[in-house]
Design a protein around this motif. Structure first.
Motif, PDB file in Angstrom:
ATOM      1  N   LEU A  14       0.842  -1.197   0.000  1.00 49.18           N
ATOM      2  CA  LEU A  14       0.000   0.000   0.000  1.00 49.18           C
ATOM      3  C   LEU A  14       0.873   1.240   0.000  1.00 49.18           C
ATOM      4  O   LEU A  14       1.827   1.324   0.775  1.00 49.18           O
ATOM      5  CB  LEU A  14      -0.894   0.019   1.257  1.00 49.18           C
ATOM      6  CG  LEU A  14      -1.702   1.298   1.482  1.00 49.18           C
ATOM      7  CD1 LEU A  14      -2.826   1.422   0.468  1.00 49.18           C
ATOM      8  CD2 LEU A  14      -2.256   1.342   2.898  1.00 49.18           C
ATOM      9  N   GLU A  15       0.547   2.171  -0.869  1.00 47.88           N
ATOM     10  CA  GLU A  15       1.183   3.473  -0.817  1.00 47.88           C
ATOM     11  C   GLU A  15       0.229   4.484  -0.162  1.00 47.88           C
ATOM     12  O   GLU A  15       0.598   5.206   0.742  1.00 47.88           O
ATOM     13  CB  GLU A  15       1.562   3.967  -2.226  1.00 47.88           C
ATOM     14  CG  GLU A  15       2.738   3.229  -2.849  1.00 47.88           C
ATOM     15  CD  GLU A  15       2.312   1.953  -3.562  1.00 47.88           C
ATOM     16  OE1 GLU A  15       1.389   2.007  -4.394  1.00 47.88           O
ATOM     17  OE2 GLU A  15       2.905   0.891  -3.290  1.00 47.88           O
ATOM     18  N   ARG A  16      -1.028   4.501  -0.640  1.00 47.51           N
ATOM     19  CA  ARG A  16      -1.986   5.495  -0.158  1.00 47.51           C
ATOM     20  C   ARG A  16      -3.403   5.007  -0.432  1.00 47.51           C
ATOM     21  O   ARG A  16      -3.672   4.387  -1.450  1.00 47.51           O
ATOM     22  CB  ARG A  16      -1.734   6.813  -0.873  1.00 47.51           C
ATOM     23  CG  ARG A  16      -2.648   7.933  -0.454  1.00 47.51           C
ATOM     24  CD  ARG A  16      -2.342   9.197  -1.282  1.00 47.51           C
ATOM     25  NE  ARG A  16      -3.170  10.271  -0.818  1.00 47.51           N
ATOM     26  CZ  ARG A  16      -2.787  11.224   0.013  1.00 47.51           C
ATOM     27  NH1 ARG A  16      -1.555  11.250   0.464  1.00 47.51           N
ATOM     28  NH2 ARG A  16      -3.618  12.164   0.387  1.00 47.51           N
ATOM     29  N   LEU A  17      -4.307   5.347   0.490  1.00 41.01           N
ATOM     30  CA  LEU A  17      -5.723   5.052   0.309  1.00 41.01           C
ATOM     31  C   LEU A  17      -6.519   6.225   0.839  1.00 41.01           C
ATOM     32  O   LEU A  17      -6.194   6.772   1.898  1.00 41.01           O
ATOM     33  CB  LEU A  17      -6.090   3.775   1.070  1.00 41.01           C
ATOM     34  CG  LEU A  17      -7.555   3.361   1.020  1.00 41.01           C
ATOM     35  CD1 LEU A  17      -7.669   1.860   0.877  1.00 41.01           C
ATOM     36  CD2 LEU A  17      -8.319   3.833   2.236  1.00 41.01           C
ATOM     37  N   SER A  18      -7.551   6.612   0.107  1.00 38.23           N
ATOM     38  CA  SER A  18      -8.493   7.611   0.622  1.00 38.23           C
ATOM     39  C   SER A  18      -9.914   7.113   0.359  1.00 38.23           C
ATOM     40  O   SER A  18     -10.193   6.536  -0.691  1.00 38.23           O
ATOM     41  CB  SER A  18      -8.278   8.987  -0.016  1.00 38.23           C
ATOM     42  OG  SER A  18      -8.652   8.974  -1.374  1.00 38.23           O
ATOM     43  N   LEU A  19     -10.767   7.314   1.343  1.00 33.74           N
ATOM     44  CA  LEU A  19     -12.167   6.924   1.266  1.00 33.74           C
ATOM     45  C   LEU A  19     -12.994   8.125   1.681  1.00 33.74           C
ATOM     46  O   LEU A  19     -13.023   8.487   2.861  1.00 33.74           O
ATOM     47  CB  LEU A  19     -12.454   5.728   2.181  1.00 33.74           C
ATOM     48  CG  LEU A  19     -13.916   5.313   2.311  1.00 33.74           C
ATOM     49  CD1 LEU A  19     -14.497   4.903   0.959  1.00 33.74           C
ATOM     50  CD2 LEU A  19     -14.052   4.185   3.323  1.00 33.74           C
ATOM     51  N   ARG A  20     -13.626   8.775   0.702  1.00 33.26           N
ATOM     52  CA  ARG A  20     -14.439   9.960   0.964  1.00 33.26           C
ATOM     53  C   ARG A  20     -15.902   9.543   1.016  1.00 33.26           C
ATOM     54  O   ARG A  20     -16.373   8.821   0.147  1.00 33.26           O
ATOM     55  CB  ARG A  20     -14.240  11.016  -0.111  1.00 33.26           C
ATOM     56  CG  ARG A  20     -15.056  12.278   0.149  1.00 33.26           C
ATOM     57  CD  ARG A  20     -14.797  13.331  -0.879  1.00 33.26           C
ATOM     58  NE  ARG A  20     -13.555  14.014  -0.541  1.00 33.26           N
ATOM     59  CZ  ARG A  20     -13.365  15.314  -0.674  1.00 33.26           C
ATOM     60  NH1 ARG A  20     -14.318  16.086  -1.159  1.00 33.26           N
ATOM     61  NH2 ARG A  20     -12.223  15.866  -0.337  1.00 33.26           N
ATOM     62  N   ILE A  21     -16.588  10.022   2.055  1.00 34.25           N
ATOM     63  CA  ILE A  21     -18.000   9.724   2.247  1.00 34.25           C
ATOM     64  C   ILE A  21     -18.740  11.055   2.371  1.00 34.25           C
ATOM     65  O   ILE A  21     -18.391  11.884   3.205  1.00 34.25           O
ATOM     66  CB  ILE A  21     -18.224   8.878   3.518  1.00 34.25           C
ATOM     67  CG1 ILE A  21     -17.390   7.601   3.442  1.00 34.25           C
ATOM     68  CG2 ILE A  21     -19.704   8.570   3.703  1.00 34.25           C
ATOM     69  CD1 ILE A  21     -17.267   6.875   4.755  1.00 34.25           C
ATOM     70  N   ALA A  22     -19.738  11.233   1.521  1.00 36.78           N
ATOM     71  CA  ALA A  22     -20.501  12.483   1.522  1.00 36.78           C
ATOM     72  C   ALA A  22     -21.971  12.181   1.755  1.00 36.78           C
ATOM     73  O   ALA A  22     -22.555  11.323   1.084  1.00 36.78           O
ATOM     74  CB  ALA A  22     -20.326  13.216   0.194  1.00 36.78           C
ATOM     75  N   GLY A  23     -22.544  12.898   2.717  1.00 39.09           N
ATOM     76  CA  GLY A  23     -23.964  12.780   3.006  1.00 39.09           C
ATOM     77  C   GLY A  23     -24.604  14.152   2.953  1.00 39.09           C
ATOM     78  O   GLY A  23     -23.985  15.129   2.525  1.00 39.09           O
ATOM     79  N   MET A  24     -25.830  14.236   3.396  1.00 37.54           N
ATOM     80  CA  MET A  24     -26.560  15.511   3.358  1.00 37.54           C
ATOM     81  C   MET A  24     -25.925  16.555   4.280  1.00 37.54           C
ATOM     82  O   MET A  24     -25.911  17.720   3.961  1.00 37.54           O
ATOM     83  CB  MET A  24     -28.022  15.296   3.766  1.00 37.54           C
ATOM     84  CG  MET A  24     -28.822  14.542   2.737  1.00 37.54           C
ATOM     85  SD  MET A  24     -29.017  15.476   1.202  1.00 37.54           S
ATOM     86  CE  MET A  24     -30.070  16.790   1.750  1.00 37.54           C
TER      87      MET A  24
END
Length: 135
Positions: A14-24
């Motif tokens: 693994l070099e990098r991970l991003s997990l973006r979560i968008a809600g109201m």
């Protein structure tokens, strides 16, 4: 849904991970950045202000990189590559997510969805949350 132009990825590093979560009401982003033997983990709340995202660090942690890679493999994140979860009909609300990861010396994993998540999605959130502490 799986895009036929993508393939499953067997995660070796693994070099990098991003997990973006968008809600109201809230947008947040989990981040994992490998720093050799250790991986820095973080959770940010994101606010849009003056036409740009402002990141507020909420939680952070450090975990052995080998443990992170093992978890990503066990959860099946490599199988998510190309996942495009279309918003289900008749669902009026829900979170959207976008995952981007650089693994195996530059290979990319990308997945996204709207109220439609790949198998293991909540397992990944739970795993990350267990390793983060408030700042």
């Amino acid at each position: 849904m799986r895009n036929n132009r993508t393939k499953k990825v067997k995660i070796q590093s693994l070099e990098r991970l991003s997990l973006r979560i968008a809600g109201m009401r809230l947008t947040c982003e989990y981040e994992a950045i490998s720093e050799g033997e250790q991986t820095a983990l973080a959770l940010y709340f994101i606010r849009y202000r003056d036409r740009k995202d402002e990141y507020e660090l909420v939680k952070q942690g450090v975990c052995p990189t080998a443990e992170v890679v093992q978890a990503l493999r066990k959860i099946g994140v490599g199988d998510w590559n190309g996942f495009e979860g279309q918003h289900p009909r008749y669902v009026l609300d829900g979170d959207m997510f976008q995952l981007k990861a650089a693994v195996n010396g530059g290979e990319e994993i990308r997945a996204s969805g709207s109220a439609n998540f790949p198998k293991g999605y909540y397992d990944l959130l739970h795993w990350l949350d267990e390793r983060l502490v408030e700042v």
